[in-house]
Design a protein around this motif. Structure first.
Motif, mmCIF file in Angstrom:
data_model
loop_
_atom_site.group_PDB
_atom_site.id
_atom_site.type_symbol
_atom_site.label_atom_id
_atom_site.label_comp_id
_atom_site.label_asym_id
_atom_site.label_seq_id
_atom_site.Cartn_x
_atom_site.Cartn_y
_atom_site.Cartn_z
ATOM 1 N N TRP A 164 0.899 -1.389 -0.062
ATOM 2 C CA TRP A 164 0.103 -0.142 0.026
ATOM 3 C C TRP A 164 0.749 1.176 -0.073
ATOM 4 O O TRP A 164 0.523 2.265 0.261
ATOM 5 C CB TRP A 164 -0.866 0.217 1.206
ATOM 6 C CG TRP A 164 -1.958 -1.156 0.929
ATOM 7 C CD1 TRP A 164 -1.797 -2.336 1.538
ATOM 8 C CD2 TRP A 164 -3.232 -1.031 0.391
ATOM 9 N NE1 TRP A 164 -2.924 -3.054 1.361
ATOM 10 C CE2 TRP A 164 -3.874 -2.280 0.468
ATOM 11 C CE3 TRP A 164 -3.870 0.070 -0.401
ATOM 12 C CZ2 TRP A 164 -5.184 -2.631 -0.230
ATOM 13 C CZ3 TRP A 164 -5.207 -0.221 -0.868
ATOM 14 C CH2 TRP A 164 -5.697 -1.528 -0.925
ATOM 15 N N HIS A 165 2.100 1.009 -0.099
ATOM 16 C CA HIS A 165 3.047 2.165 -0.244
ATOM 17 C C HIS A 165 3.179 3.238 0.995
ATOM 18 O O HIS A 165 2.919 4.170 0.900
ATOM 19 C CB HIS A 165 2.800 3.217 -1.504
ATOM 20 C CG HIS A 165 2.735 2.161 -2.738
ATOM 21 N ND1 HIS A 165 4.103 1.708 -3.270
ATOM 22 C CD2 HIS A 165 1.706 1.912 -3.282
ATOM 23 C CE1 HIS A 165 3.388 1.172 -4.473
ATOM 24 N NE2 HIS A 165 2.516 1.397 -4.706
ATOM 25 N N LEU A 166 3.127 2.455 2.156
ATOM 26 C CA LEU A 166 3.084 2.933 3.395
ATOM 27 C C LEU A 166 4.311 2.805 4.326
ATOM 28 O O LEU A 166 5.072 1.782 3.818
ATOM 29 C CB LEU A 166 1.885 2.420 4.440
ATOM 30 C CG LEU A 166 0.506 2.546 3.721
ATOM 31 C CD1 LEU A 166 -0.684 1.680 4.690
ATOM 32 C CD2 LEU A 166 -0.112 4.116 3.632
ATOM 33 N N ASP A 176 1.311 7.691 4.324
ATOM 34 C CA ASP A 176 1.592 7.379 3.029
ATOM 35 C C ASP A 176 2.657 7.936 2.336
ATOM 36 O O ASP A 176 3.359 8.641 2.972
ATOM 37 C CB ASP A 176 0.131 7.524 2.115
ATOM 38 C CG ASP A 176 -0.222 9.066 2.181
ATOM 39 O OD1 ASP A 176 0.688 9.888 2.537
ATOM 40 O OD2 ASP A 176 -1.517 9.381 1.951
ATOM 41 N N GLU A 177 2.713 7.880 0.884
ATOM 42 C CA GLU A 177 3.873 8.439 0.246
ATOM 43 C C GLU A 177 4.111 9.997 0.302
ATOM 44 O O GLU A 177 4.997 10.523 0.370
ATOM 45 C CB GLU A 177 3.894 8.094 -1.111
ATOM 46 C CG GLU A 177 4.117 6.655 -1.418
ATOM 47 C CD GLU A 177 3.748 6.129 -2.956
ATOM 48 O OE1 GLU A 177 2.919 6.669 -3.346
ATOM 49 O OE2 GLU A 177 4.534 5.677 -3.651
ATOM 50 N N VAL A 182 -2.010 7.672 7.827
ATOM 51 C CA VAL A 182 -3.269 6.775 7.625
ATOM 52 C C VAL A 182 -3.521 6.071 9.086
ATOM 53 O O VAL A 182 -4.816 5.900 9.249
ATOM 54 C CB VAL A 182 -2.309 5.619 6.768
ATOM 55 C CG1 VAL A 182 -3.692 4.668 6.609
ATOM 56 C CG2 VAL A 182 -2.186 6.385 5.360
#
Length: 198
Positions: A164-166, A176-177, A182
């Motif tokens: 999830w690109h976390l 997050d990116e 989040v």
């Protein structure tokens, strides 16, 4: 007022107590000669047992006021070593119970308590933490099932974060990116605690 003056005054005031006052005075005088500053009622009664000194309970009673007054006169006597006061034990209050039956019952109860505490120390190793779960309902109701456990473990895994690109942020957050939060602060810590205790 010196002890001698106090003795004369008390004997005049209470002629019926003359002999016992003389006996108390003699025992206190011996303590001064020994240079021992122990003038507790219990000590004076014990040293004067069989010599005309009243029992400790009689000294402590209302009628023992003259004896107490005389004994207290000796407490500041010169040349006696000051007695280092003993720290009162937690159960010293029992000795102050006047009724002998109640005093005996209290002593028996205290000895049973001491024995129970000793057994507890033997059974429970030092530093051992005992947790009592008093929540209403069955224990299984609050336990994680294997599926629930795996779900929480997955939320905290590298695979989940990467997919999830976390990434893990500060104070137990997940961002997050773009750096947008989040999982709020403390979320990862809370999940770790849940896994540890279930």
């Amino acid at each position: 007022m010196t002890p001698e003056e106090m003795l004369a005054h008390l004997k005049e005031k209470a002629p019926r107590q003359q002999e016992t006052l003389d006996a108390v005075f003699a025992v206190c005088q011996e303590q001064v000669e020994r240079k021992v500053a122990d003038f507790s009622f219990a000590t004076i009664a014990r040293l004067g047992a069989g010599r005309g000194v009243p029992k400790v309970q009689s000294i402590r009673n209302k009628t023992g006021d003259n004896y107490r007054t005389l004994i207290k006169c000796f407490e500041g006597s010169k040349g006696v070593r000051k007695r280092v006061p003993k720290a009162k034990s937690a159960d010293a209050w029992v000795d102050e119970i006047e009724d002998p039956r109640l005093r005996l019952m209290a002593n028996i109860t205290l000895s049973k308590l001491a024995e129970a505490e000793r057994l507890n120390k033997e059974l429970i190793p030092p530093g051992m933490e005992i947790r009592i779960d008093d929540r209403v309902g069955s224990q299984s109701e609050y336990r994680l099932t294997p599926v629930e456990r795996r779900a929480i473990e997955h939320l905290m895994s590298e695979d989940f974060l990467t997919a999830w690109h976390l990434k893990v942020g500060g104070k137990g957050t997940v961002v997050d990116e773009q750096g947008k939060v989040v999982f709020k602060p403390g979320t990862l810590d809370a999940l770790t605690k849940i896994l540890k205790h279930h």
